[in-house]
Design an enzyme around this catalytic site. Structure first.
Site, PDB file in Angstrom:
ATOM      1  CD  GLU A  54     -31.519  95.495  15.832  1.00 26.67           C
ATOM      2  OE1 GLU A  54     -30.324  95.781  15.891  1.00 26.67           O
ATOM      3  OE2 GLU A  54     -32.057  94.654  16.577  1.00 26.67           O
TER       4      GLU A  54
ATOM      5  CE1 TYR B  43     -25.717  91.018  14.205  1.00 23.02           C
ATOM      6  CE2 TYR B  43     -25.985  90.486  16.525  1.00 23.02           C
ATOM      7  CZ  TYR B  43     -25.589  90.132  15.247  1.00 23.02           C
ATOM      8  OH  TYR B  43     -25.067  88.893  15.003  1.00 23.02           O
TER       9      TYR B  43
ATOM     10  CB  CYS C 137     -32.536  51.245  -4.637  1.00 21.95           C
ATOM     11  SG  CYS C 137     -31.274  49.970  -4.763  1.00 21.95           S
TER      12      CYS C 137
ATOM     13  CG  ASP D  73     -27.435  86.605   3.693  1.00 23.71           C
ATOM     14  OD1 ASP D  73     -27.071  85.828   4.589  1.00 23.71           O
ATOM     15  OD2 ASP D  73     -27.682  86.245   2.540  1.00 23.71           O
TER      16      ASP D  73
ATOM     17  CB  CYS E 101     -31.422  50.959  -8.516  1.00 19.67           C
ATOM     18  SG  CYS E 101     -30.195  52.019  -7.740  1.00 19.67           S
TER      19      CYS E 101
ATOM     20  CE  LYS F 134     -31.659  86.157  10.498  1.00 16.67           C
ATOM     21  NZ  LYS F 134     -30.638  85.700   9.563  1.00 16.67           N
TER      22      LYS F 134
ATOM     23  CB  CYS G 227     -27.130  48.745  -7.662  1.00 14.50           C
ATOM     24  SG  CYS G 227     -28.796  48.706  -7.000  1.00 14.50           S
TER      25      CYS G 227
ATOM     26  CE  LYS H  40     -33.973  83.609   8.267  1.00 15.87           C
ATOM     27  NZ  LYS H  40     -33.195  82.693   7.500  1.00 15.87           N
TER      28      LYS H  40
ATOM     29  CB  CYS I 115     -27.450  50.322  -3.803  1.00 19.81           C
ATOM     30  SG  CYS I 115     -27.813  51.662  -4.928  1.00 19.81           S
TER      31      CYS I 115
HETATM   32 ZN   LIG Z   1     -29.492  50.738  -6.059  1.00 10.39          ZN
END
Ligand SMILES: [Zn+2]
Length: 611
Positions: A60, A170, A370, A64, A352, A62, A355, A259, A376
């Site tokens: 069948e 279904y 980091c 969405d 980073c 599928k 930070c 899929k 951070c």
């Molecule tokens: Zn950082």
């Protein structure tokens, strides 16, 4: 899926529908991404259930859309609910009554019938709706599925009616001795005869080769349909076989979802941003000119790491090909046209972006990190957001924007700080209209007693995800037991190797983490212990393999083994303690005999567990 964008649509109405506990759980399906995997799935079933003739399949499309469950009592439609998490959904009966494809009454005389199906919005309706939304300066929907979800969860059923949703049924489950239906295809025809909308493109296939032909055909033909489909559902047709095969923890063994391969689209890279994740990993992200692909609008795609930028030779302004599979983050495949060859190549940052700490390479990985994990801001935000997310502490309403403000204002430095926030603290934040400080305070305070597995998942221990958290909770039952656990105990868990075990030990021996755990406890954030469901430990340390036909389903026997502390496995090895063999046992029996593994019958098994 709980974290899918569809749940965000109309989320202000979310808590306003009554919950509905499904009589029979709505399982999800295992996904398959290649024809070879389909063949393997089929071969495995043939082998495990000793099927001499190839079992018939039903293919069948599928759809969405949104899965729903419809309940009929004495032939009348009485209650309809969303799938939710499969166990509990929302009662949206009044809205479903406005959908023409759902009959309010059926002609067959049946005491109780459950029908499941997918509600969807046809593509032309979707396009018209978005035109109207645009004209009214209202929210434009990203895809037909979001539009269908938003339309189904309207508090006013009249709005749902205007949205012209449709549904394909279904699945049917009948409580009646009078109607005897033996296969999935018979069920579909029965539902059709009762006025349900059945997808006309389903096909009964004699074996997996025919099913694969069906998948190939529809991978192309689907583009001409006026509804979105993302794959093919393939089921064993015979109900008798379906019953024998049963379910794994997540999905039926007798069905799989193939899929369709992801679509590829071309777009322009408008910018390259650098993201700091909750583990401190610094990753580049391509900001794209928005493009509609595989059912939704994509604006960002991961570039994984800085080596990938070099490999792709990608820069701002380039035209790229991107790809997106259903659950996967969009990804850049290649550059198709360089905008400006003279542009300086994009360089990995040394510091980073959040930070300013000097970034470090991680051992054995291409990523940069980091190291400032405790202060951070971006890392903290990602950690807190993760902490509050659905699979963790599930604090509804604590999303990116609010977390960002909490960290930037210095109110929150660790997850524990969330629980110390007062209503006055929360009033300092810039909140959207429908979320008051009082509301937010309530949801935070009411999240303090999570189940143990979600609490473990929230901690963000490296390499420990949702499934491992569940395993740890079931093994240790209390947080204290987990904290006290040693390396060897951890290694004994399925799927837990050296990397995970070491990471867990390291986490609980870090004083910073222990401080946070202590603070959480002080605020009353205490996970619920897992109830020990084992009846006995008679079978502890033993592994069973079940083969042949027994007096009840294999799932039942497997549950009995687990309830008595044992484990089951699907294949025989020298580590197998016993093979539990029923009638017509098949190759596992022979293998057990060859390896000298003890073979027992049902009566002997029942004697073992004293039943
Ligand atoms: Zn950082």
């Amino acid at each position: 899926m709980p974290d899918s964008p569809t749940n965000k649509v109309g989320s202000s109405a979310e808590k306003k529908f009554a919950q509905h506990k499904h009589k029979v759980r709505l399982y999800s399906l295992d996904n398959t991404y290649s024809y070879r995997d389909l063949e393997l799935w089929y071969e495995r079933l043939q082998k495990n259930y000793s099927l001499d003739t190839p079992p018939e399949l039903v293919c069948e499309l599928k759809i969405d859309g949104l899965a729903i469950s419809l309940n009929y009592e004495q032939s009348n439609f009485v209650l309809g609910a969303t799938r939710g998490d499969g166990v509990v959904g929302e009662n949206i009966t009044n809205n479903l009554k406005t959908i023409k494809a759902i009959p309010s009454k059926i002609s067959a005389n049946i005491a109780s019938l459950e029908v499941r199906g997918e509600v969807f919005m046809p593509v032309d309706v979707f396009e018209r709706l978005n035109d109207i939304q645009k004209q009214n300066n209202a929210k434009v929907f990203a895809n037909p599925r979001n539009a269908a979800a938003g339309s189904l969860r309207q508090l006013d059923p009249e709005i749902t009616r205007e949205r012209m949703l449709s549904m394909f049924a279904y699945y049917g489950r009948i409580d009646s001795d009078e109607v005897s239906i033996k296969s999935h295809s018979e069920m579909l025809e029965f539902l059709k005869s009762q006025g349900f909308n059945i997808n006309p493109n389903y096909k009964v296939c004699k074996d997996i080769d025919e099913a694969i032909k069906y998948c190939k055909l529809w991978d192309d033909k689907r583009k001409k349909l006026d509804y979105a489909t993302d794959g093919v559902v393939i089921k064993i047709n015979s109900f008798e076989l379906q019953n024998e095969m049963g379910f794994t923890a997540r999905a039926p063994r007798w069905a799989t979802a193939y899929k369709f391969p992801p679509e590829e689209m071309s777009t322009i890279v408008e910018d390259i941003e650098v993201n700091v994740g909750r583990s401190g990993a610094v990753t580049p992200v391509a900001v794209l000119q928005p493009v509609f692909i595989s059912g939704s609008t994509v604006q960002r795609a991961t570039l994984h790491n800085f080596d990938e930028i070099k490999r792709l030779n990608i820069n701002i302004g380039d035209r790229v090909l991107i790809k997106k599979a259903a659950e996967i983050i969009p990804k850049v495949i290649c550059v198709t046209e360089h905008a400006n060859n003279k542009l300086t190549p994009f360089e990995a940052p040394q510091y980073c972006p959040s930070c300013g700490t000097k970034l470090v390479p991680a051992e054995g990985e291409v990523n940069l990190y980091c190291p400032n994990s405790r202060n951070c801001p971006e890392q903290l935000k990602a950690k807190i957001e993760y902490w509050a997310s659905k699979d963790c502490m599930d604090i509804d309403g604590i999303g990116g924007n609010i977390v960002s403000q909490m960290v930037d204002t210095g109110l929150v430095k660790t997850p524990a700080d969330l629980y110390g926030l007062t209503i006055d603290d929360l009033k300092k934040l810039n909140l959207v209209a429908d979320k008051s400080a009082q509301n937010l305070y309530n949801v935070i305070q009411s999240s303090k007693r999570p189940v143990l597995s979600r609490f473990i998942n929230s901690l963000g221990i490296r390499h420990v995800g949702k499934e491992m958290s569940e395993q740890l909770a079931n093994k240790f039952l209390t947080l204290q037991n987990l904290i006290k656990s040693d390396y060897n105990e951890l290694l004994a868990i399925d799927g837990c190797g050296d990397k995970i075990a070491s990471s867990i030990i390291e986490f609980f021996s870090d004083s910073y983490n222990n401080d946070i755990l202590e603070q959480l406890e002080k605020y009353g954030v205490v996970p619920q212990d897992v109830e020990d469901k084992r009846i006995s430990k008679i079978l502890e340390g033993m592994t069973f393999v079940i083969t042949g036909t027994l007096s009840d389903t294999r799932d039942k026997f497997s549950a009995m083994i687990k309830a008595n502390g044992g484990k089951t496995s699907s294949s025989v090895s020298k580590n197998t303690s016993y093979v539990l063999a029923g009638d017509n046992p098949g190759s596992k029996y022979d293998k057990a005999a060859a390896l000298g593994v003890k073979i027992i019958n049902e009566n002997e098994f029942k004697k073992m567990i004293g039943s």
